[in-house]
Design a protein around this motif. Structure first.
Motif, PDB file in Angstrom:
ATOM      1  N   LYS A  51       0.827  -1.219  -0.048  1.00  0.00           N
ATOM      2  CA  LYS A  51      -0.026   0.041   0.033  1.00  0.00           C
ATOM      3  C   LYS A  51       0.833   1.279   0.088  1.00  0.00           C
ATOM      4  O   LYS A  51       1.964   1.466   0.528  1.00  0.00           O
ATOM      5  CB  LYS A  51      -0.953   0.052   1.275  1.00  0.00           C
ATOM      6  CG  LYS A  51      -1.854  -1.213   1.294  1.00  0.00           C
ATOM      7  CD  LYS A  51      -2.597  -1.323   2.751  1.00  0.00           C
ATOM      8  CE  LYS A  51      -3.224  -2.479   2.668  1.00  0.00           C
ATOM      9  NZ  LYS A  51      -2.159  -3.941   2.890  1.00  0.00           N
ATOM     10  N   GLU A  52       0.080   2.366  -0.503  1.00  0.00           N
ATOM     11  CA  GLU A  52       0.875   3.456  -0.494  1.00  0.00           C
ATOM     12  C   GLU A  52       1.594   3.961   0.895  1.00  0.00           C
ATOM     13  O   GLU A  52       0.981   3.760   1.871  1.00  0.00           O
ATOM     14  CB  GLU A  52      -0.196   4.725  -0.939  1.00  0.00           C
ATOM     15  CG  GLU A  52       0.668   6.012  -0.971  1.00  0.00           C
ATOM     16  CD  GLU A  52       1.301   6.486  -2.246  1.00  0.00           C
ATOM     17  OE1 GLU A  52       2.151   7.160  -2.279  1.00  0.00           O
ATOM     18  OE2 GLU A  52       1.154   5.869  -3.209  1.00  0.00           O
ATOM     19  N   GLY A  53       2.871   4.125   1.071  1.00  0.00           N
ATOM     20  CA  GLY A  53       3.655   4.386   2.125  1.00  0.00           C
ATOM     21  C   GLY A  53       4.136   3.300   3.047  1.00  0.00           C
ATOM     22  O   GLY A  53       4.937   3.667   3.974  1.00  0.00           O
ATOM     23  N   ASP A  54       4.107   2.264   2.401  1.00  0.00           N
ATOM     24  CA  ASP A  54       4.615   1.041   3.153  1.00  0.00           C
ATOM     25  C   ASP A  54       5.992   0.967   3.375  1.00  0.00           C
ATOM     26  O   ASP A  54       6.403   1.689   2.349  1.00  0.00           O
ATOM     27  CB  ASP A  54       4.206  -0.391   2.543  1.00  0.00           C
ATOM     28  CG  ASP A  54       2.655  -0.841   2.926  1.00  0.00           C
ATOM     29  OD1 ASP A  54       2.464  -0.233   3.811  1.00  0.00           O
ATOM     30  OD2 ASP A  54       2.424  -1.617   2.247  1.00  0.00           O
ATOM     31  N   THR A  55       6.630   0.664   4.291  1.00  0.00           N
ATOM     32  CA  THR A  55       8.132   0.522   4.357  1.00  0.00           C
ATOM     33  C   THR A  55       8.433  -0.822   4.332  1.00  0.00           C
ATOM     34  O   THR A  55       8.084  -1.592   5.060  1.00  0.00           O
ATOM     35  CB  THR A  55       8.629   1.215   5.886  1.00  0.00           C
ATOM     36  OG1 THR A  55       8.092   2.257   5.877  1.00  0.00           O
ATOM     37  CG2 THR A  55       9.853   1.203   6.034  1.00  0.00           C
ATOM     38  N   VAL A  56       9.308  -0.999   3.377  1.00  0.00           N
ATOM     39  CA  VAL A  56       9.955  -2.531   3.165  1.00  0.00           C
ATOM     40  C   VAL A  56      11.475  -2.543   3.411  1.00  0.00           C
ATOM     41  O   VAL A  56      12.145  -1.772   2.754  1.00  0.00           O
ATOM     42  CB  VAL A  56       9.263  -2.891   1.564  1.00  0.00           C
ATOM     43  CG1 VAL A  56      10.095  -4.298   1.489  1.00  0.00           C
ATOM     44  CG2 VAL A  56       8.087  -2.787   1.552  1.00  0.00           C
TER      45      VAL A  56
END
Length: 65
Positions: A51-56
């Motif tokens: 999703k928009e803004g996820d941190t991976v």
């Protein structure tokens, strides 16, 4: 969509974690993925949507000696 991958903002059409790994040329058997601060089981790579803004965070295993 924009996500943060290993500390860098990246824009792209990454619908699932496995798609992200494939686009980066990474073997899913040789990486650990942390999504929004939690380790993601490799069995969930193909079903976990980004999703928009996820941190991976992606950590790749390498052989060496």
């Amino acid at each position: 969509m924009e996500v943060i991958i290993n500390g860098n903002n990246e824009a792209g059409d990454f619908s699932t974690v496995i798609e992200l790994l494939n686009r980066r040329g990474l073997d899913p058997k040789l990486v650990v993925v942390e999504l929004n601060g939690k380790i993601l089981p490799s069995a969930d790579f193909s079903t976990t949507t980004l999703k928009e803004g996820d941190t991976v965070e992606i950590v790749q295993f390498v052989a060496g000696g």
